[in-house]
Scaffold this motif. Sequence first.
Motif, PDB file in Angstrom:
ATOM      1  N   ALA A  21      17.177  36.522  14.183  1.00 18.95           N
ATOM      2  CA  ALA A  21      16.723  35.086  14.444  1.00 18.95           C
ATOM      3  C   ALA A  21      17.860  33.976  14.900  1.00 18.95           C
ATOM      4  O   ALA A  21      17.824  33.541  15.238  1.00 18.95           O
ATOM      5  CB  ALA A  21      16.645  34.161  13.354  1.00 18.95           C
ATOM      6  N   GLN A  22      19.242  34.425  14.194  1.00 18.36           N
ATOM      7  CA  GLN A  22      20.343  33.651  14.717  1.00 18.36           C
ATOM      8  C   GLN A  22      20.944  33.893  15.555  1.00 18.36           C
ATOM      9  O   GLN A  22      21.713  33.113  16.401  1.00 18.36           O
ATOM     10  CB  GLN A  22      21.566  33.853  13.074  1.00 18.36           C
ATOM     11  CG  GLN A  22      21.407  34.075  12.018  1.00 18.36           C
ATOM     12  CD  GLN A  22      20.791  32.059  11.542  1.00 18.36           C
ATOM     13  OE1 GLN A  22      21.796  32.068  12.097  1.00 18.36           O
ATOM     14  NE2 GLN A  22      20.946  31.456  10.931  1.00 18.36           N
ATOM     15  N   GLN A  23      20.919  35.505  15.897  1.00 14.44           N
ATOM     16  CA  GLN A  23      21.165  35.667  17.830  1.00 14.44           C
ATOM     17  C   GLN A  23      20.670  34.954  18.348  1.00 14.44           C
ATOM     18  O   GLN A  23      21.208  33.719  19.617  1.00 14.44           O
ATOM     19  CB  GLN A  23      21.022  37.036  18.147  1.00 14.44           C
ATOM     20  CG  GLN A  23      21.141  37.539  19.191  1.00 14.44           C
ATOM     21  CD  GLN A  23      21.106  39.177  19.130  1.00 14.44           C
ATOM     22  OE1 GLN A  23      20.620  39.575  18.566  1.00 14.44           O
ATOM     23  NE2 GLN A  23      21.821  39.566  20.234  1.00 14.44           N
ATOM     24  N   ALA A  24      19.258  34.752  18.451  1.00 18.21           N
ATOM     25  CA  ALA A  24      18.644  33.963  19.440  1.00 18.21           C
ATOM     26  C   ALA A  24      18.899  31.643  19.271  1.00 18.21           C
ATOM     27  O   ALA A  24      19.266  31.298  19.944  1.00 18.21           O
ATOM     28  CB  ALA A  24      17.073  34.224  18.504  1.00 18.21           C
ATOM     29  N   ARG A  25      19.243  31.984  17.728  1.00 20.27           N
ATOM     30  CA  ARG A  25      19.889  30.416  17.802  1.00 20.27           C
ATOM     31  C   ARG A  25      21.332  30.207  18.713  1.00 20.27           C
ATOM     32  O   ARG A  25      21.468  29.414  19.274  1.00 20.27           O
ATOM     33  CB  ARG A  25      20.130  30.319  15.990  1.00 20.27           C
ATOM     34  CG  ARG A  25      20.082  28.801  15.812  1.00 20.27           C
ATOM     35  CD  ARG A  25      20.719  28.795  14.861  1.00 20.27           C
ATOM     36  NE  ARG A  25      21.807  27.821  13.644  1.00 20.27           N
ATOM     37  CZ  ARG A  25      21.654  27.247  12.504  1.00 20.27           C
ATOM     38  NH1 ARG A  25      21.949  28.104  11.816  1.00 20.27           N
ATOM     39  NH2 ARG A  25      22.028  26.083  12.683  1.00 20.27           N
ATOM     40  N   MET A  26      22.558  31.335  18.249  1.00 21.28           N
ATOM     41  CA  MET A  26      23.400  31.158  19.038  1.00 21.28           C
ATOM     42  C   MET A  26      23.312  31.289  20.446  1.00 21.28           C
ATOM     43  O   MET A  26      23.916  30.118  21.561  1.00 21.28           O
ATOM     44  CB  MET A  26      24.346  32.059  18.501  1.00 21.28           C
ATOM     45  CG  MET A  26      24.524  31.795  17.052  1.00 21.28           C
ATOM     46  SD  MET A  26      26.317  33.323  17.163  1.00 21.28           S
ATOM     47  CE  MET A  26      24.832  34.481  16.092  1.00 21.28           C
ATOM     48  N   ARG A  27      21.660  32.039  20.823  1.00 24.19           N
ATOM     49  CA  ARG A  27      21.620  31.905  22.718  1.00 24.19           C
ATOM     50  C   ARG A  27      21.128  30.488  23.224  1.00 24.19           C
ATOM     51  O   ARG A  27      21.794  29.586  23.716  1.00 24.19           O
ATOM     52  CB  ARG A  27      20.894  32.687  23.396  1.00 24.19           C
ATOM     53  CG  ARG A  27      21.030  33.991  23.506  1.00 24.19           C
ATOM     54  CD  ARG A  27      20.231  34.640  23.496  1.00 24.19           C
ATOM     55  NE  ARG A  27      18.810  34.996  23.090  1.00 24.19           N
ATOM     56  CZ  ARG A  27      19.060  36.222  21.946  1.00 24.19           C
ATOM     57  NH1 ARG A  27      19.892  36.968  22.393  1.00 24.19           N
ATOM     58  NH2 ARG A  27      17.781  36.200  21.615  1.00 24.19           N
ATOM     59  N   ILE A 105      28.070  18.517  18.113  1.00 22.51           N
ATOM     60  CA  ILE A 105      27.353  18.647  17.269  1.00 22.51           C
ATOM     61  C   ILE A 105      26.585  20.443  17.597  1.00 22.51           C
ATOM     62  O   ILE A 105      26.677  21.496  16.389  1.00 22.51           O
ATOM     63  CB  ILE A 105      25.437  18.282  16.920  1.00 22.51           C
ATOM     64  CG1 ILE A 105      25.912  16.765  16.998  1.00 22.51           C
ATOM     65  CG2 ILE A 105      24.582  18.671  16.595  1.00 22.51           C
ATOM     66  CD1 ILE A 105      25.902  16.652  15.226  1.00 22.51           C
ATOM     67  N   GLU A 106      26.863  20.565  18.811  1.00 20.29           N
ATOM     68  CA  GLU A 106      26.128  22.114  19.089  1.00 20.29           C
ATOM     69  C   GLU A 106      26.906  22.917  18.755  1.00 20.29           C
ATOM     70  O   GLU A 106      27.101  24.517  18.404  1.00 20.29           O
ATOM     71  CB  GLU A 106      26.862  22.327  20.512  1.00 20.29           C
ATOM     72  CG  GLU A 106      24.874  21.305  21.202  1.00 20.29           C
ATOM     73  CD  GLU A 106      24.165  21.857  20.271  1.00 20.29           C
ATOM     74  OE1 GLU A 106      23.362  22.997  19.774  1.00 20.29           O
ATOM     75  OE2 GLU A 106      23.373  20.882  19.921  1.00 20.29           O
ATOM     76  N   SER A 107      28.640  22.575  18.488  1.00 22.03           N
ATOM     77  CA  SER A 107      29.729  23.551  17.631  1.00 22.03           C
ATOM     78  C   SER A 107      29.596  23.547  16.001  1.00 22.03           C
ATOM     79  O   SER A 107      30.051  24.413  15.893  1.00 22.03           O
ATOM     80  CB  SER A 107      31.129  23.207  18.238  1.00 22.03           C
ATOM     81  OG  SER A 107      31.281  21.865  17.531  1.00 22.03           O
ATOM     82  N   LEU A 108      29.219  22.682  15.555  1.00 23.64           N
ATOM     83  CA  LEU A 108      28.829  22.693  13.895  1.00 23.64           C
ATOM     84  C   LEU A 108      27.986  23.386  13.857  1.00 23.64           C
ATOM     85  O   LEU A 108      27.796  24.629  12.864  1.00 23.64           O
ATOM     86  CB  LEU A 108      28.456  21.352  14.010  1.00 23.64           C
ATOM     87  CG  LEU A 108      29.596  20.483  13.297  1.00 23.64           C
ATOM     88  CD1 LEU A 108      29.652  18.456  13.005  1.00 23.64           C
ATOM     89  CD2 LEU A 108      31.050  21.127  12.883  1.00 23.64           C
TER      90      LEU A 108
END
Length: 140
Positions: A21-27, A105-108
């Motif tokens: 899930a976190q990998q998908a979030r990072m994409r 916001i994206e970097s956070l």
Amino acid sequence: MADPVNSANAVMAVAASALKAQQARMRIIAENVANADSVSKTPGGDPYRRQIPVFTPSIQPGGLPGVSMSSVARDTTPFKTQYQPGHPSADTKGYVKLPNVDPLIESLDMRDAQRAYSANISVIETQRAMDASTITLLKQ
């Protein structure tokens, strides 16, 4: 008493699903950052709209609990406009709509996703260490 093998499997399944899930979030975050300066190709058209991952609890193979990214929602924050009358994407008044992506916001969000990913890696490493310790104790 709970079965230790099934408990270990459950821990690993939850952590593995969270990693996915976190990998998908990072994409999704990377896509947002890549399109932070994208504007419409047509005059007065809408630019890229920020994407937001939506997570839901899920049942993993074997009936174990977990989490998954169920969908990607569109951020409804209004677009910013900038006066650029000569720009090909400008509307009739000379304004160009800019994406609703804020790189800060994206970097956070990326930092938060990285920390969550690392935390789940730590869970898996701790579970493996506990399994190894149990095996060592059982051999004695």
